[in-house]
Motif scaffolding. Structure first.
Motif, PDB file in Angstrom:
ATOM      1  N   VAL A   1       1.824   1.774  -3.628  1.00  0.00           N
ATOM      2  CA  VAL A   1       0.977   2.538  -4.311  1.00  0.00           C
ATOM      3  C   VAL A   1       0.307   3.641  -4.126  1.00  0.00           C
ATOM      4  O   VAL A   1       0.442   4.547  -5.143  1.00  0.00           O
ATOM      5  CB  VAL A   1      -0.085   1.256  -4.367  1.00  0.00           C
ATOM      6  CG1 VAL A   1      -1.688   2.317  -4.976  1.00  0.00           C
ATOM      7  CG2 VAL A   1       0.585  -0.428  -4.871  1.00  0.00           C
TER       8      VAL A   1
ATOM      9  N   MET B   1       2.600   5.605  -5.916  1.00  0.00           N
ATOM     10  CA  MET B   1       2.659   6.013  -6.809  1.00  0.00           C
ATOM     11  C   MET B   1       1.404   7.151  -6.809  1.00  0.00           C
ATOM     12  O   MET B   1       1.689   7.692  -8.095  1.00  0.00           O
ATOM     13  CB  MET B   1       2.319   4.074  -7.322  1.00  0.00           C
ATOM     14  CG  MET B   1       3.492   3.428  -8.250  1.00  0.00           C
ATOM     15  SD  MET B   1       2.993   1.927  -7.909  1.00  0.00           S
ATOM     16  CE  MET B   1       2.281   1.593  -9.470  1.00  0.00           C
TER      17      MET B   1
ATOM     18  N   GLY C   1       0.474  -1.458   0.290  1.00  0.00           N
ATOM     19  CA  GLY C   1      -0.022   0.296  -0.012  1.00  0.00           C
ATOM     20  C   GLY C   1       0.997   1.147   0.054  1.00  0.00           C
ATOM     21  O   GLY C   1       0.564   2.170  -0.642  1.00  0.00           O
TER      22      GLY C   1
ATOM     23  N   PHE D   1       7.390   3.252  -8.003  1.00  0.00           N
ATOM     24  CA  PHE D   1       6.549   1.766  -6.590  1.00  0.00           C
ATOM     25  C   PHE D   1       7.345   2.149  -5.634  1.00  0.00           C
ATOM     26  O   PHE D   1       8.736   2.609  -6.388  1.00  0.00           O
ATOM     27  CB  PHE D   1       6.389   1.044  -7.409  1.00  0.00           C
ATOM     28  CG  PHE D   1       5.910  -0.177  -6.529  1.00  0.00           C
ATOM     29  CD1 PHE D   1       4.782   0.113  -5.697  1.00  0.00           C
ATOM     30  CD2 PHE D   1       7.193  -1.216  -6.132  1.00  0.00           C
ATOM     31  CE1 PHE D   1       3.895  -1.292  -4.765  1.00  0.00           C
ATOM     32  CE2 PHE D   1       6.053  -2.260  -5.782  1.00  0.00           C
ATOM     33  CZ  PHE D   1       4.926  -2.688  -4.682  1.00  0.00           C
TER      34      PHE D   1
END
Lengths: 122, 495, 143, 492
Positions: free
Chosen positions: C85, C88, C82, C94
């Motif tokens: 992400v 990101m 998480g 990432f």
């Protein structure tokens, strides 16, 4: 001669490696196989850590007054390799437990015997 | 999202795996997993298209760290091709799985199955995209460990011993790879494969590199079941749940072959100064490949368990790929790469067909398949088409790879090799026809319940794979042509 | 073992809090010195395994049910992923923690690192427990 | 309708027939009517193509590329035209016959039968139209696979054994040798297109040419060159219409057709004459001719005898190709048509005898001519044509073949042709004699006339008349084939 002795870490690596592999191949006991596998993997840990060593260097933590550090990367890699090794061992042991439940033994030749009988039965 | 394209195929299944595990509900977990697989497949296709159309590899620096300190994903045509291979096969097989595992795996383990399956897929995809040698090892172990767990879910207790053997040999292989990786790091001071390739020229003739090559080749040989290092494979394929067999057979050995190609061609190089994989491609690979093609095929002929028959056939087919790789020419490499994909489709389809059969008759013994041609006509027809693909009959994908392989042999004036390849494919005729004759010419066994055609939810994925293997036997734009492109890239031919 | 008071009091009741505390120290100090989620997770897990050894697996399961362990293992991975992400979504790569803090990249690095180490720690300790439970819990669970 | 469209139709129609047969399972009458209608339509389409080819047109279709520069392509040229014409004509007739035979015999799985039949015709048509060696190879293999269910139609132990030999020989020769030859040719020449004058000239030399030709000749297992002929008698376990159409016409003719195509368009006649690479093939073919005839004499089973006769006759065609001369090629091409019509008559007759009297052995046929006069008369006409006596079609092709052998200065080969014809008489004519002039072994001296069903008798009479007609209409065939041999303007 001194050169060969100076590489004693590598001799240990080779010794461990061969011991581990031999154990994996020679023994019929599944748990011993797993132990052999662990010794085999441990030899690789030593190999990596050895190759990261620099003469006269300190641990790779920033300290005043020290210039040379050992290469931290191999140690980091080995951390990962240890995790992988632990995971493998866990799976292997779990399998051994289940094999013991299914066959009532963890000796390879006895398992083979039972499997052969099963094969013949179809 | 397009900037993250290179990482998505790994990330999606990797993150979906714990979610599936958390969901704990059979239907929700399988549903999520299937959806994620298909999204991954779409991402893979987009990735391949991007790489092919732009003509440049997609590079992704994890965490923003550049290649000298961090891990970089480096997706060239070959890698993207393998991503599509794994994700497409993974998606189709997982679509097949829910109904199939309902009969083979206890219901309370289904979410577990979904999570492991996604993990295994993530590992395989990670191997394909990563540009870091150590990362290859990590992903290899992620996929292997989850594969062990998947195989051990098989109903027969022999699945356990098969898994154990696979685990021991797989771990030895992985540790060999680890040793080789360490030695390479020692000689080049980097783990990035591209930089390694740049430095390897300076180490010409250094014995450490030769030892590293030996360890790496032996290790990956074990993982890809290159004859005679295939001992783990037959039983593992034979006793795993049907859908697991299909997935593993279609993808995991193929990805190992990919790794071998990557090492030989990207790191060690095959020509010019500093090329040190000579002994591997000149001697070791061809010798192992050819003996595998003959011996494994011959062993396959005598199997009474059809899944094991197909497993031995896989060992033989790995030989074709290895032979193609060892030829070091454009057509040879094209043959090897194209066969990765073509054989994955064919063998995946065949194992799915076996899954249909196991679903209905609960056995995969040849003797129990008597008369199936009349009782499960569609399944058996698909099986026959897949079998023809194994032989390499024209109009099937297997033919395309065989064509390139024979062509590569002849281009090097190795007539004997061409003859060997073709003769060994005749052995496939025998073992395929043994099954066909049993299914069509023998009366069904007495006293068994009437068997009907497999349900559509199983038939459709099977038909999709077999249909694809026919399609790619005729239209090669996205199979062999891309493989050719990848081969040219690897050989450094400017396009 | 239930009768052996010394073991129960000395090793478990006295040592356990310190083991767990040390684990937390290693966990959160890993940012500055040796340590981190993996080591912390192992220590934490070892502490709980000690509990299970002394008081029996059933008792230990009562304290931490199996579903908690399993969920924790998954949640840890999700924390790790998480964070990646989120990075990101914030426009980085990432696992690029630098972007986690809008003002200071170094600050963001710290935030990210602590979070992912937490994820690692949770997963590792849970997995340690799960492995122990899987091996020790077979066959003789009823005792 | 353009020629290209007609070519596509010629390919699609058999597929349609196959599809319909599989779909319309429940209504046999509709299904069979459809098959017939499609067959007639195909014949019409094929005939409409003839004038174009006669005028020197060579319509082409390129579908899609499988390998770089290697498309699936079709190109109509005289030899293919002739072959297509033969297949289309005989398909219609055989469909009639098969309907009568299958029903008269109460065979099961008729839908599968007609479906695979359509597929086999599709494969033959594709081979006839193929524009390059790759396409030809594809259809060659498709033909093998689509006929396998037909050969093993009865699905019993005997069928299984026959099927094994059939498939084993055809698949292994084609994969191990023909495919090798094809890929080798591609590596040497860089193309597989059928081109006038060949594609290998100047690119291959020395022993390589001989090896390559051998791979082609033996690799084309369907041409039944000894020692790879065993599949043909083995295939006789199939129902008779299959033996008739496929093993007298489609399958074996695809074999020799392939050999001819390879000789003309891959090697080139001139190239073969210059290098003398095909001399050994003449002797191999001659051996096959003689041995085939000799073995045929020993066979008591009628269909097997006919099968060995076919082996021997295929040798003629290969011989003509190996001669690589003007007359040899024309004779070979003609013999494809002549032998097809003659031999199919013989097989039809054998099938009709089986349906009406359940007799399979030659020795059982004494006096049968009195109960089956039409069948046996047609048989006799077909036999004379196969032997090569005027006024039947077979006479022309043998004449040209002999002429070719003489032209090549091979007196011994002319002798072989003559001896073989004598042997033909020896093993084909006694059946006629026995049928008409010897009283039956048992029963009344004059048994009642009990012919096979009308659907069987009419086709076989038609083909018998056809072989008669071909004697008088050989000229168009000659003109059609003439462009195959450049420089053969007049002469005759």
């Amino acid at each position: 001669m001194s050169e060969a002795l100076g590489l004693y870490n590598y001799w240990i690596v080779i010794f461990l490696m061969m011991t581990g592999l031999y154990l994996v191949i020679s023994t019929g006991n599944l748990v011993r196989k797993v132990v052999g596998l662990n010794i085999f993997q441990a030899s690789v840990l030593l190999l990596y850590v050895t190759m990261g060593r620099v003469d006269g260097a300190t641990a790779p933590i920033f300290v005043e007054g020290r210039e040379t550090y050992t290469d931290p990367l191999p140690s980091v890699l080995m951390l990962t390799a240890i995790v992988v090794g632990v995971a493998t061992t866990a799976v292997a042991l779990a399998l051994t437990v289940r094999i013991n439940e299914a066959y009532g033994t963890i000796e390879e030749d006895e398992i083979n015997e039972q499997e052969h009988a099963q094969e013949l039965a179809g | 999202m397009s900037e993250h394209l290179a990482v998505l195929p790994v990330l999606l299944p990797l993150l979906a795996a714990p979610i599936c595990f958390l969901l704990r509900n059979r239907i929700a977990a399988m549903g999520t997993a299937i959806a994620v697989c298909w999204v991954t497949f779409v991402a893979g296709v987009v990735l391949l298209r991007t790489v092919v159309t732009t003509g440049a590899p997609a590079i992704y620096e994890l965490g923003g760290w550049s290649a000298d300190v961090g891990i970089v994903y480096h997706v060239d045509t070959l890698a993207a091709f393998v991503v599509v291979l794994v994700s497409s096969l993974g998606a189709v097989v997982l679509t097949f799985a829910p109904q199939s595992i309902a009969k083979e795996i206890p219901k309370e383990k289904h979410h577990f199955f979904a999570a492991l399956y996604l993990l295994s897929m993530a590992g395989l995809l990670g191997i394909a995209v990563t540009g870091d040698l150590f990362n290859v090892f990590v992903f290899l172990e992620i996929s292997s460990l989850s594969t062990y767990a998947l195989i051990s879910l098989g109903q027969d207790r022999r699945a356990l011993t098969a898994t154990f053997r696979y685990l021991i040999l797989g771990t030895v292989g992985a540790t060999f790879i680890l040793i080789g990786t360490g030695l390479m790091y020692q000689m080049t001071g980097t783990l990035n494969m591209a930089e390694m390739a740049a430095h390897i020229r300076e180490t010409e003739g250094v014995r450490t590199v030769l030892v590293a090559i030996a360890f790496l080749t032996a290790g990956i040989g074990l993982k890809m079941a290159l004859f005679p290092l295939h001992a783990w494979l037959p039983n593992a394929y034979c006793y795993a749940p049907s859908s697991v067999t299909a997935f593993v057979a279609a993808t995991s050995t193929k990805v190992s072959v990919y790794v071998l190609i990557r090492w030989i061609y990207t790191i060690f190089g095959t020509q010019g100064p500093g090329s040190m994989s000579g002994v591997v491609v000149d001697l070791v690979l061809p010798a192992m490949a050819i003996s595998g093609m003959f011996i494994a095929s011959t062993v396959a002929i005598f199997q009474t368990n059809v899944k094991r028959l197909l497993a031995f056939s896989s060992v033989a087919q790995i030989g074709y790929m290895a032979l193609g790789v060892s030829l070091v020419s454009e057509s040879g490499l094209t043959a090897g790469i194209a066969h990765l994909f073509n054989h994955a489709l064919t063998k995946g389809g065949l194992f799915l067909a076996m899954g249909c059969i196991a679903y209905r008759i609960g056995s995969v013994q040849l003797a129990d398949m008597r008369g199936l041609g009349r009782r499960m006509p569609v399944t058996m027809f698909l099986w026959v088409l897949g079998g023809l693909g194994l032989i390499g009959v024209p109009c099937t994908a297997g033919f395309v790879s065989k064509w390139y392989l024979v062509r590569a042999a002849l281009e090097q004036d190795a007539l004997y090799l061409a003859v060997i390849i073709l003769l060994s494919s005749l052995l496939a005729v025998i073992y395929v026809w043994r099954v066909i004759e049993t299914a069509y010419f023998q009366e069904p066994p007495e006293g068994k319940d009437e068997v009907t055609e497999a349900p559509l939810s199983l038939l459709i994925p099977t038909a999709v794979l077999i249909g694809a293997s026919i399609y790619f036997g005729l239209f090669t734009e996205w199979s062999a042509d891309v493989a050719g492109l990848a081969a040219r890239e690897l050989l450094g031919v400017v396009r | 073992m239930r009768e052996v008071k010394i073991l129960r009091v000395v090793s478990a009741k006295t040592l356990l809090p310190f083991i767990l505390l040390f684990a937390l120290y290693v966990q959160f100090h890993g940012d500055f010195g040796p340590g981190g989620g993996f080591q912390a997770g192992v220590i934490f897990g070892a502490g709980l395994i000690l509990h299970a050894l002394v008081f029996g697996l059933n008792e230990s399961r009562r304290v931490i049910p199996e579903w908690v362990i399993e969920s924790a293992a998954a949640v840890g991975v999700l924390i790790y992923g998480g964070v990646g992400v989120v990075a990101m979504l914030k426009g980085g790569k990432f696992l690029e923690y630098g972007v986690l803090d809008a003002h200071d990249r170094v600050h963001g690095q710290h935030t990210g690192l602590i979070l992912i180490e937490l994820g690692v720690g949770v997963t590792v300790s849970a997995v340690m427990l799960a492995i122990y439970g899987a091996l020790a819990g077979r066959g003789r669970l009823s005792t | 309708m353009t020629s290209e469209m007609a070519m596509i139709l010629a390919l699609v129609l058999p597929l349609v027939a196959a599809g319909l047969s599989f779909v319309i399972r429940s209504a046999p009458n509709v299904r069979d009517a459809c098959s017939l209608a499609v067959g007639v339509a195909l014949l019409g389409v094929v005939i409409s193509l003839v004038p174009t080819v006669m005028d020197g047109g060579r319509p082409e279709i390129v579908l899609f590329e499988i390998f770089e520069g290697l498309p699936i392509a079709f190109r109509l040229e005289p030899l293919g035209m002739l072959f297509l014409l033969v297949v289309a004509t005989l398909w219609v007739i055989t469909t009639c016959y098969a309907i009568g035979y299958m029903r008269g015999h109460h065979e099961v799985n008729q839908s599968r039968f007609f479906g695979c039949f359509g597929l086999a015709i599709f494969a033959s048509a594709g081979a006839a139209l193929a524009g390059n060696m790759l396409t030809l190879f594809f259809f060659y293999e498709l033909l093998t696979l689509s006929t396998y269910p037909l050969v093993t139609h009865h699905q019993n132990e005997k069928a299984k054994r026959g099927g094994r030999i059939y498939l084993g020989i055809l698949i292994s020769t084609s994969i191990a040798m023909l495919l090798l030859a094809v890929i080798w040719t591609y590596v040497i020449a860089g193309t597989l297109d059928f081109r006038e004058g060949g594609i290998l000239a100047g690119k291959a030399e020395g022993p390589m040419v001989i090896v390559l030709l051998a791979l082609y000749a033996f690799g084309t297992g369907k041409a039944a060159l000894m020692p790879f002929h065993r599949w043909l008698p083995a295939a006789m376990v199939a129902p008779t219409p299959v033996s008739a159409l496929l093993h007298a016409v489609a399958v074996v003719k695809v074999g020799v057709f392939t050999v001819l195509k390879v000789v003309i368009y891959i090697f080139g006649i001139g190239f073969l004459t210059d290098t003398k690479a095909s001399v050994w093939l003449m002797w191999a073919a001659a051996t096959t001719i003689l041995l085939g005839s000799l073995v045929a004499m020993t066979k008591d089973n009628l269909k097997e005898r006919l099968a060995y006769s076919t082996v021997s006759q295929l040798g003629y065609i290969v011989l003509g190709a190996a001669l690589a001369s003007q007359w040899g090629i024309i004779g070979s091409g003609m013999h494809i048509a002549m032998h097809a019509v003659g031999k199919i008559t013989l097989f039809f007759a054998a099938g009709a005898i089986y349906v009406a009297a359940h007799k399979t052995q030659v020795s059982q046929l004494r006096g049968i001519g009195r109960s089956m006069p039409f069948t046996m008369t047609a048989y006799s006409l077909g036999a004379i044509s196969v032997i090569g006596l005027p006024p039947f079609g077979g006479a022309w092709s043998k004449w040209y073949l002999a002429l070719g052998a003489a032209e090549a200065g091979q007196a011994i080969l002319v002798g072989v042709l003559m001896v073989s014809s004598l042997l033909n008489i020896w093993y084909l004519m006694p059946i006629t004699m026995n049928a008409f002039f010897v009283p039956p072994d048992e029963g009344p001296a004059y048994p009642p006339i009990k012919e096979a069903p009308l659907f069987c008798v009419v086709p076989l009479c038609l083909t018998a008349l056809g072989s008669l007609a071909l004697f008088f209409c050989a000229e168009p065939i000659y003109r059609l084939l003439l462009p195959l041999v450049p420089g053969a303007g007049g002469g005759g």
